[in-house]
Every structure is written in C-alpha cells, then in structure tokens.
Design an enzyme around this catalytic site. Structure first.
Site, short mmCIF file in Angstrom:
data_model
loop_
_atom_site.label_atom_id
_atom_site.label_comp_id
_atom_site.label_asym_id
_atom_site.label_seq_id
_atom_site.Cartn_x
_atom_site.Cartn_y
_atom_site.Cartn_z
N LYS A 74 0.84 -1.21 0.00
CA LYS A 74 0.00 0.00 0.00
C LYS A 74 0.87 1.25 0.00
O LYS A 74 0.59 2.22 -0.72
CB LYS A 74 -0.93 -0.01 1.22
CG LYS A 74 -2.04 -1.05 1.13
CD LYS A 74 -2.73 -1.25 2.46
CE LYS A 74 -3.68 -2.44 2.41
NZ LYS A 74 -4.23 -2.80 3.74
N GLN A 99 -4.36 -1.31 10.06
CA GLN A 99 -4.18 -2.60 9.37
C GLN A 99 -4.78 -3.72 10.23
O GLN A 99 -4.44 -3.89 11.40
CB GLN A 99 -2.68 -2.84 9.12
CG GLN A 99 -2.39 -4.14 8.38
CD GLN A 99 -3.02 -4.22 7.00
OE1 GLN A 99 -2.99 -3.26 6.23
NE2 GLN A 99 -3.60 -5.37 6.67
N ASP A 112 -10.52 3.56 4.46
CA ASP A 112 -10.71 2.12 4.31
C ASP A 112 -12.20 1.77 4.33
O ASP A 112 -12.60 0.66 3.98
CB ASP A 112 -9.98 1.40 5.46
CG ASP A 112 -9.44 0.04 5.05
OD1 ASP A 112 -9.36 -0.21 3.84
OD2 ASP A 112 -9.10 -0.75 5.95
#
Ligand code: NAP
Length: 294
Positions: free
Chosen positions: A64, A108, A131
C-alpha cells in the site's frame, strides 16, 4: 487512456476481468488530481497503523505504501509492537484525526488481541476513514449517504463498471458476510439495483443459491470453494479470495478458476483480479479525502 484488454480465458468463452489493468487506469486518472492538490500546497497523506508482527500484514502495508508513493501520495507508517497499551494507539488515532496534514487513516487488520481493534475503529474520524470500514461509514452505506466505501467491494464495483457489466436487475449472490467484504458488497450491489442474496456458513443448500446467480461474488476465505458445478452458464464470477495453501505457489482464490471459467461469461483471476483493485480504491479514497478536506 488505453483500452482495456478483452482477453478470453484460453479454451473458454469467459472474458478475463483484468484487475491489474483497471487498477492502472484508476492510478493514471488519480495522478492529475494529486498534481492539482500539490499545486495548492496540499500533499495527500495516508497514515497507516500497523500493530504486531503478522508477516502478511507487513507485506500488505508495504504494498500500500509503495502504491501511494507511485502516484505522489505521502505514506506514513507507524509500526507498534503487539504489547503496546491500547491508550497509546488511541492517542495516535486522536493525533492523526487532529492533524490537517493527514487525510486518510488506515488501521491494518488484524490488530492482535487483547487489543481492541473495534474501539480503535470507532475512534477514527469518519472523514479520514479511507478504508471505509468504521461503523459510521458502514452506517452511511446502509442509509445511502455519502461515505468512503470499503475498498475491496468498491474495487469490485469499479471493475464491473470498467468492463460495462450491467448490475441493475441482475441477481447477485454474495457468498460471505464479513463486515469488510461480504456485507458492504451486498449493500453496494443493492444500491446499484441488483437483487441480492447473501450466503454464509449456515446457509442451507448453498448450491441452489449459487446456481441462481447472474453475478457471483466469492468472499469465503476457503481455497477453490466455488466450483463450476455450482454455477449457471453465463455467470459473472468475482473471486475476492486469496488464500495461502501449503505446497502451492502464490495465492489461491475462493473459486476453482478452471472449472468456473468453463461456464462463466466473465471471471477475475487470482492474482491480478480483485487484489489490485482494492489497493487502487485505497488510493482513490485517500485523494478524495484530501480534496474534501482542502
Ligand atoms: P471472513 O471474515 O473469514 O468471512 C468469510 C465468510 O464466509 C463468513 O461470512 C462465513 O460465514 C462465510 N463462509 C465460511 N464458510 C462457508 C461455507 N461453507 N459456506 C458459505 N459461506 C461460508 O473472510 P473475509 O475477511 O470476508 O475474506 C474473504 C476472502 O476474501 C478471504 O479469502 C480473504 O483473504 C479475501 N480478501 C481479499 C481482499 C482483497 O483485497 N482481495 C480483501 C479482504 C479479504 P459466517 O459469517 O457464517 O461465518
């Protein structure tokens, strides 16, 4: 913009849905938007919280970060040991929420137990939830209000659109109901006027449902779980899965590609299908967040 490759899977009539190519298009479209922000002195920035030593998480975070940098997004990764106090992580989220140079925040998954990942997500400012998985963002999706969409299902919609695959009026069957994937996928398809069936581990007679699908999304987390025999002819197959399998090289999807491709009209490969789209949508959401906060 280069035309998308329209390649058939060898010896079948199934169109290969090339997530890598569509993701590349998305990145190219984002570059001028990043440049326009930079001209105004705004450097889009994604902050990533990585807790613990899960090797897969480290790989995802590196991927990412590299993708961000490839189009001029600043990537800020903070790695914390698994025994970090919850309060320290919460203070970091608060600091990023308040920092005007940070536009997007990603925690994460998974945050190792006994740390409370859900509490961290609840703390995150929805305007920075690139996200798209906080309760606020998912609630907005249910209510049909603007919010960042969860990256994997958003990427799947973008992939279908890129190939001009109609969604409205189609029967979409989503196998899996996780908060990050199955549920938002079903809602996004519903918001695009598909008729949606959600299947899960307690579904009876799964095959009866999967054989009804015009669009089948596999989000099960079980290697090659969906086979061609479970599908009807002409189905569009989207494989969101990636599974490490002992003795096999690379990632394996949730779909048995060879048998599914023999009946499908279109299908995503693994790798090179949904995975690159997920990353592209993270970049998309981060640029959008920077534009909105500017
Ligand atoms: P998850 O949280 O484990 O959820 C799996 C879902 O599948 C659950 O809803 C479960 O039902 C359902 N399920 C399990 N066994 C089943 C069965 N026998 N029949 C029908 N449904 C069954 O997984 P996830 O996080 O959604 O991930 C799914 C897959 O997508 C994984 O392979 C993962 O690696 C992959 N993934 C890919 C990306 C990407 O960027 N490409 C991103 C995220 C995830 P219950 O709810 O009843 O337990």
């Amino acid at each position: 913009m280069e035309a998308l490759p329209r390649t058939l899977v060898p010896n079948t009539n199934a169109l290969l849905l090339d997530g890598k190519a569509v993701a590349q298009q998305v990145r190219e479209q984002l570059k001028p938007r990043v440049a326009a922000l930079r001209e105004r002195g705004i450097v889009p920035c994604l902050a990533v919280m990585l807790v613990g030593d899960d090797p897969a998480s480290h790989t995802y975070v590196r991927t990412k970060a590299k993708a961000c940098e490839s189009i001029g997004i600043r990537s800020l990764v903070r790695h914390y040991p698994a025994d970090t106090p919850q309060a320290t992580l919460e203070a970091q989220i608060d600091a990023w929420n308040a920092d005007p140079t940070v536009h997007g925040i990603l925690i994460q998954h998974p945050v190792p137990k006994p740390l409370d990942e859900a509490a961290l997500l609840r703390r995150l400012d929805p305007r920075k939830d690139v996200d798209g998985i906080t309760p606020a963002s998912l609630g907005a999706l249910v209510a049909g209000e603007p919010a960042f969409g969860a990256c994997t299902p958003l990427g799947i919609i973008r992939l279908l659109d890129a190939y001009g695959i109609p969604i409205e009026g189609k029967h979409a069957v989503v196998v899996g109901r996780s908060v990050i994937l199955g549920k938002p996928m079903a809602l996004m398809l519903l918001n695009r006027n598909a008729t949606v069936t959600i299947c899960h581990s307690r579904t009876r007679d799964l095959v009866r449902h999967t054989r009804e699908a015009d669009i089948l999304v596999a989000a099960v987390g079980k290697p090659e779980f969906i086979t061609g025999e479970m599908l009807k002819s002409g189905v569009v197959v989207i494989d969101a899965g990636y599974n490490r399998v002992e003795g096999r090289k690379g990632d394996v999807g949730d779909v048995d590609f060879d048998s599914a491709a023999r009946v499908a009209s279109a299908i995503t490969p693994v790798p090179g299908g949904v995975g690159p789209m997920t990353v592209a949508m993270l970049l998309h959401n981060t640029v959008l967040a920077a534009e909105q906060q500017a």
